[in-house]
Every structure is written in structure tokens, then in C-alpha cells.
Design a protein around this motif. Sequence first.
Motif, short mmCIF file in Angstrom:
data_model
loop_
_atom_site.label_atom_id
_atom_site.label_comp_id
_atom_site.label_asym_id
_atom_site.label_seq_id
_atom_site.Cartn_x
_atom_site.Cartn_y
_atom_site.Cartn_z
N SER A 131 0.10 -15.58 -18.70
CA SER A 131 -0.92 -14.40 -19.17
C SER A 131 -0.96 -13.30 -18.56
O SER A 131 -1.11 -12.19 -18.93
N ASP A 164 9.01 -12.75 -26.07
CA ASP A 164 10.20 -12.84 -24.92
C ASP A 164 10.51 -14.20 -24.33
O ASP A 164 11.08 -14.38 -23.59
N MET A 184 0.30 -6.14 -16.70
CA MET A 184 0.80 -6.15 -18.11
C MET A 184 0.97 -7.43 -18.59
O MET A 184 1.51 -8.41 -18.10
N ARG A 185 0.26 -7.81 -19.77
CA ARG A 185 0.13 -9.29 -20.38
C ARG A 185 1.67 -9.47 -21.06
O ARG A 185 2.14 -8.59 -21.35
N ALA A 186 1.95 -10.68 -20.97
CA ALA A 186 3.42 -11.18 -21.45
C ALA A 186 3.45 -10.92 -22.97
O ALA A 186 2.27 -11.24 -23.64
N ASP A 187 4.59 -10.78 -23.29
CA ASP A 187 4.74 -10.66 -24.93
C ASP A 187 5.41 -12.13 -25.36
O ASP A 187 6.40 -12.45 -25.03
N GLY A 209 1.40 -11.94 -16.86
CA GLY A 209 2.98 -11.39 -17.03
C GLY A 209 3.55 -11.49 -15.58
O GLY A 209 4.60 -10.72 -15.52
N LYS A 210 3.22 -12.58 -14.99
CA LYS A 210 3.96 -12.74 -13.66
C LYS A 210 4.83 -13.89 -13.59
O LYS A 210 5.21 -14.54 -12.71
#
Lengths: 165, 292
Positions: free
Chosen positions: B44, B7, B1-4, B46-47
Motif C-alpha cells: 500500500s 503493476d 506514492m501508492r502502488a498501482d 508503494g514500497k
Amino acid sequence: MNSSGDAKVKHDVSFTVNGEVKRLRVHPMERLLDVLRNELGLTGTKEGCGEGECGSCSVLLDGLLVNSCLVPVAQADGSNVVTIEGIAAHSLLHPLQKAFLECGGAQCGICTPGMILAAVHLLEKKPEPTQAEIREGLAGNLCRCTGYMQIFEAVTKAAQQRVAT
Amino acid sequence: MRADPADYKLVSPGSLQSVLSLLSAEPNQWLPIAGGTDVMVLYSAGKLSNRNLVNLWNIPELRQIEVLPKDIRIGAACTYTALRNHDFISREFPLLATAASWTGGIANQNRGTLGGNIANASPAADSLPALLVYDAELTLVSMRGERRLPYREFHTGYKETALAPDELIRDISLPRRFSGYVAHTRKVGARNAQAISKVCLAALGRIANSTIQDVHLSLGSVAPIPLRLNETERMLSGKKVEPSLLEAARRTVAHEIRPIDDIRSTARYRAAVAGNLVVEFLEKLAAESANS
């Protein structure tokens, strides 16, 4: 860019893109790549791997080649950005763009903007590069269909023409 | 899942003092980011667990390279390009300049920083063995003051370091006492650029009266941390380079390293290559000392 930076809050950033000053309200961690493509409509810069391995999102940031997928836009505040759209002088192709056309240096085209930017950066630092320097200068840019030989030939040709003129 | 991006916070205090003040006021809350070549990859994907980032890219104090009579001090946010282009580093610390040229491609060298590489603490980083053999020392700073730490004491376990939550690496200093040494480095990987090493060696040595006076060996990608080969160095010291010594070196290296199987290579291959690289260096050391 202020330093209070609450999440969910957008910030003002301004930078020059291809000679034009742009002022934007963005989240500071947005990737420069996404801002160029989505906010500014400059879709010539491509996303390949999204982790700095393939070079297809290459742009020049204050004259230095960078992967725009790894640059948070806040770090570009006040900078000068050049993308593939800023390489030609209006309708006149840059010598590297011409050489890529003439040598068959582009096939599917996804890597091409990044290859051209890496080559522009190389020729600015080394106007008469050796073959080894061309390979090193483009080593961060991956191509999966054209083949590297035509790309190296194109850079060699453009360098020779620039030196001759 | 790509980061937003919504956030995440990214603040740019703009000076070392104000970054330290933030780290001191809210320890463990802020992740420093310089050139982003490690942090942005995690982000990028999401980690990235940290939601608050503090910008080190725009801090001039961290970008200086100072040449002093006894050592050279490299600001932690100096890029690989800056290291490669610095004449003095190329001349007196060629192992570091060469490692810089192997790190990523040109775009990553324009952004990746030496301090970032140290703090990221990957056992596979190409520049870290060079720092180990040059006996690098780190200056760590916080609002509490500054302290000097030999770099060999910095990595305490896989991705674990001696850096306190409120500290930053300010500079890396290298003593100027290796000009008479034979220097050698070799990276074994799928390709030089953009490929993480299977094994990487940095080595320095000096021979007088046909015996090894001093030898410094370090390997990347063969243990949970970038490894200085203390045991092998002790075994080699004071000896003549001859076939029996080369075989003994292979055995000691094999005993000292802790390689693993992963996507890039196998433990068995790494052990064999590690021994070969050390032997290759010892042969070069003997040959160059005989010619000089």
C-alpha cells in the motif's frame, strides 16, 4: 482465479457481499477496501491508516473480522463479505447500531462502521462479554473523537439487550 | 506514492506442490503472501519491490495443527486466532498462546500467520521469543526436498534468514517436554494491542533441590534478531536464586543484548527493562518452585 496471472491483466472474481453475489473483473492485488468502495459503491467502509493499525476498514470475511485494506481482492474470491451496509435488516437497525445511537457512541463517524463490525464479531464469539473482553475485542479499532467509554457502554448495552431478548 | 495494482501479479496455484514448483522454476521472482498483514502494508505504501506474488492463504496443508506423541506441528499458515483457540497449545505452550493474543488486534490475529511472522523476521515480533524458548524446529520445503532446521539457527542477521529462495516454511514443531516448567512472558510496550514491543520476554525454567536445573530465556526488540540468551542461561545453570545471582543475571543480560535507539524506545531504557524482566522471571521461578 486462474494461475497464469499476467500483470496488467484483470481477472474474474466473484464473492457474496451482504447476501448478493458480485462478479467483477479486477486486478488481483486491488485491495478489498477499494473494490468495495469504488467498484461496488459501498462507501460505508472507511479508510483510515491504510496499514492495518486503525480498524476503520473492518469487514467480516467468511465471518472473521479483517482489515479490508490488507486483503488483496483475489484472496476474497469465493468468500462471503459483510460490510456495515449489511448489518441493519432493511430499515431495522441492528441492536448494536441502536445502542451506539442511544449511548452517544458515534461522533464524527469515521471509526463507527469498523467499531460496529468489530462489536458484531465480538458478540458472535462471546454473547456475554466481560468489560475486559469488550476492550480486547475493540482494541484494534481506534477512535480519535467520540471517546471509548461511550463505545464500551454501547456494546455492553447491546449485549445485555440481546441476552434479554 | 501508492502502488498501482495493475503493476502487480498475484497467482493462486492452490497447492503446496504447485507453489514450490513455481518458486523452483523462477527463484527470487515470487514473494509468498499469506494473511498479508506485513506484505500489504509495504504494498500500500508503494514500497514492495516484488511485482509477482504467490498466494499461500488458500493452501489447506499449511493450516493444520497436528498433536503427535512427542511434539506438536503447527502449519506455517496457521493464524494467531487459530493458535489462541487451540486448547492444547494454551495448555502445553502457554507462552505461544499468550504471545498470539498480544499480536496486533483481533482483525490482524485473524489474518496474521506464524510462518509469516517468522519469515518476515522482525526482531520485535511478539511470538518469536516464545518459539525460541520452546526449542522450536522448522520444516523447510522445496522441490529439492525437505530439511529440518532448529529455529535458533534461522535468523542470521537483521531481516536475514536461512530460507533459500526456492524454499517455504511448511511447519513449526515444538517438543512436548516443558510441562513441568515455570513459564513466564511479559511485553513492555505503549499498549498491548497494535503496539510493537519496546522489550518482550519469554522464559521457561525448572528448579530442583533449590538449584536451577534448566532455564530458557529469550528477548524481542533488544538485538538485530529475536535473541536467545545463551550466555545468561549458562551462567544461571546449576545456581541458587539469591540476590547476588540476580545482580549477576542483570550484568550478563546487559552484556549479551544489543539494543538500539528508535521511535519506540531508547537503548538505555531497553537494557534496564531487559534486566528487570529477567530478574522478575527468576523471582517468580524461585517463588513457584518453593511452593510446589
